[in-house]
Design a protein around this motif. Sequence first.
Motif, PDB file in Angstrom:
ATOM      1  N   SER A  48       0.809  -1.222   0.000  1.00  0.00           N
ATOM      2  CA  SER A  48       0.000   0.000   0.000  1.00  0.00           C
ATOM      3  C   SER A  48       0.842   1.272   0.000  1.00  0.00           C
ATOM      4  O   SER A  48       0.472   2.256  -0.630  1.00  0.00           O
ATOM      5  CB  SER A  48      -0.949   0.004   1.200  1.00  0.00           C
ATOM      6  OG  SER A  48      -0.206  -0.056   2.407  1.00  0.00           O
ATOM      7  N   SER A  49       1.978   1.256   0.683  1.00  0.00           N
ATOM      8  CA  SER A  49       2.794   2.465   0.804  1.00  0.00           C
ATOM      9  C   SER A  49       4.141   2.368   0.090  1.00  0.00           C
ATOM     10  O   SER A  49       4.838   3.367  -0.033  1.00  0.00           O
ATOM     11  CB  SER A  49       3.069   2.746   2.287  1.00  0.00           C
ATOM     12  OG  SER A  49       3.875   1.709   2.833  1.00  0.00           O
ATOM     13  N   GLN A  58       6.632   1.068   1.379  1.00  0.00           N
ATOM     14  CA  GLN A  58       7.657   1.215   2.415  1.00  0.00           C
ATOM     15  C   GLN A  58       8.469  -0.068   2.499  1.00  0.00           C
ATOM     16  O   GLN A  58       7.925  -1.165   2.552  1.00  0.00           O
ATOM     17  CB  GLN A  58       7.016   1.509   3.768  1.00  0.00           C
ATOM     18  CG  GLN A  58       8.029   1.692   4.869  1.00  0.00           C
ATOM     19  CD  GLN A  58       7.390   1.995   6.207  1.00  0.00           C
ATOM     20  OE1 GLN A  58       6.183   1.901   6.369  1.00  0.00           O
ATOM     21  NE2 GLN A  58       8.201   2.364   7.173  1.00  0.00           N
TER      22      GLN A  58
END
Length: 140
Positions: free
Chosen positions: A63-64, A66
């Motif tokens: 989602s990010s 990261q």
Amino acid sequence: ALNHAAGVGWLARVGVAAGGTAARMLAHVKVTPHRLTSVALSADGVIVAAGTNEGEVVLLQASSLQRLLKLQEHQMYVSVLLLTPPDAAGCYAAISCSTNDAKVTRIRKEQLAPPALSGKALWAGVLALLVLLLAALMAR
């Protein structure tokens, strides 16, 4: 998407509208200074993995984007990469292949926690904030 126009080591997350055919870039991140050679998305859509020409497997939060974990799995480039669905304990397995070997690596849920700020990094951030506040007060 792998290795886009900005150079090697970049991963882009794209989206396609329902029923559409045109993709648009939603996010991108520099995963590594090395060339990306493979990519995989977990069946639950939570984790994305990227393999490099240096034998690394880098796991990111889908989602990010990261970065969560980097594994040195092979001596040569990762040609095939697959993530299994999480098991009952929430653990994934990364299956990676290179030209001369294949490897299955179990990844525990704790290994996939986003990196927290270390004590030193936290205090450095607090100190930087205090310096900025002091400078702003002195400028008045």
